[in-house]
Design an enzyme around this catalytic site. Sequence first.
Site, PDB file in Angstrom:
ATOM      1  N   CYS A 132      48.719  38.403  45.313  1.00 23.28           N
ATOM      2  CA  CYS A 132      48.069  37.067  45.656  1.00 23.28           C
ATOM      3  C   CYS A 132      47.072  36.942  44.417  1.00 23.28           C
ATOM      4  O   CYS A 132      47.954  35.073  44.113  1.00 23.28           O
ATOM      5  CB  CYS A 132      47.118  37.520  46.719  1.00 23.28           C
ATOM      6  SG  CYS A 132      47.917  38.210  48.425  1.00 23.28           S
ATOM      7  N   ASP A 133      45.972  37.146  44.106  1.00 17.54           N
ATOM      8  CA  ASP A 133      45.278  36.602  43.785  1.00 17.54           C
ATOM      9  C   ASP A 133      45.102  37.189  41.920  1.00 17.54           C
ATOM     10  O   ASP A 133      43.834  36.292  41.230  1.00 17.54           O
ATOM     11  CB  ASP A 133      43.489  37.038  44.123  1.00 17.54           C
ATOM     12  CG  ASP A 133      44.077  36.415  46.007  1.00 17.54           C
ATOM     13  OD1 ASP A 133      43.701  35.552  45.308  1.00 17.54           O
ATOM     14  OD2 ASP A 133      43.114  37.349  46.715  1.00 17.54           O
ATOM     15  N   CYS A 185      43.879  41.522  47.681  1.00 19.29           N
ATOM     16  CA  CYS A 185      45.495  41.216  47.456  1.00 19.29           C
ATOM     17  C   CYS A 185      46.644  41.043  45.754  1.00 19.29           C
ATOM     18  O   CYS A 185      45.785  39.923  45.791  1.00 19.29           O
ATOM     19  CB  CYS A 185      46.393  39.977  48.255  1.00 19.29           C
ATOM     20  SG  CYS A 185      48.148  40.274  47.778  1.00 19.29           S
TER      21      CYS A 185
END
Length: 310
Positions: free
Chosen positions: A135-136, A132
């Site tokens: 997200c990261d 993701c």
Amino acid sequence: MIKCLIIGSGPAGFTAAIYTSRANLQPVLYEGHLPGGQLTTTTEVENFPGYPEGITGPELMADLRKQAMRFGADIRAGRVTAVDFEHYPFKVTIDSREEVHAESVIVCTGAYARYLGIPDEKKYAGLGVSTCATCDGFFYRNRVVAVVGGGDTACEEACYLAGLAKKVYLIVRKNYLRASKVMQKRVFENDKIEVLFNTNTVGLFGEEYVEGAHLVEYKGEPDERFFDIAIDGFFLAIGHKPNTELFKGQLELDDEGYIILHGRTQATNIKGVFAAGDVCDPSYQQAISAAGSGCRAALDVERFLLNRES
Ligand code: NDP
């Protein structure tokens, strides 16, 4: 008889449990094979509103679980192994042995990111391997990363990461991108993205964190060539698969297996069965959007039960 049965324990399931327990519907939630869902496999979550300093995925899920229990949600270990939505009240089998009956069901079984299947993906999970970018990606500012895949997700993630990282490799196994033309254009026009066509990943290396990838070009062909690239992050974007095997033949699914919603609600094709989270969302797949849809499904259940009684 359970008034509201919730299947799955990700952000959608727990949010549905918070809302339905506060509405006095005494929900019962079965946690499934991965209690807490996909977020328990990530490290830091910085984009869930309300946590200005960020929070780890497992901590966030533990908080949501605690919040649901505070209002009396009955959270049970156990995996739903069969459902009968054709007869009312609905019949749901737990761990292939116990049967429960429910007046309404919210399906929150989520989706899982597809992996290549090489052992190093597991070895470096949370240590440079991610599924993701939203997200990261932030952790890779001014670093070098690689994205695997040639679809819209891979192109979108490559462009997103190019806004943060120093350089992005896009590793594509065929000699073309499957993504829409507009996404392809964005990738090709971005100076920071280098597309490696006809290339597969054979392994990852690095002392503790990912430091590079072993690649092969023209795998199995006469001009096969093995080479390495130095990277700090390895993002998989080769698609997701919704956990809907259980519902085939009963709930309407789209071509990719996602549950089809009806109207401007979380309703499925079966009256009294609702869905929330990634299992019915092929495009957003964020913790906060899953939580939002869990709230919507809970309100839908409330209305459904009220209408039935009156
Ligand atoms: P897709 O199934 O469209 O693409 C998956 C990509 O991963 C393909 O390029 C495929 O390669 C590659 N792949 C699959 N398995 C492997 C493997 N083992 N090794 C290497 N590469 C592999 O998935 P997406 O997640 O990209 O998209 C899902 C759906 O969501 C699509 O319909 C897409 O259009 C949509 N979407 C739309 C967006 C938008 O409109 N903004 C954004 C994101 C997704 P190959 O081509 O060789 O099969």
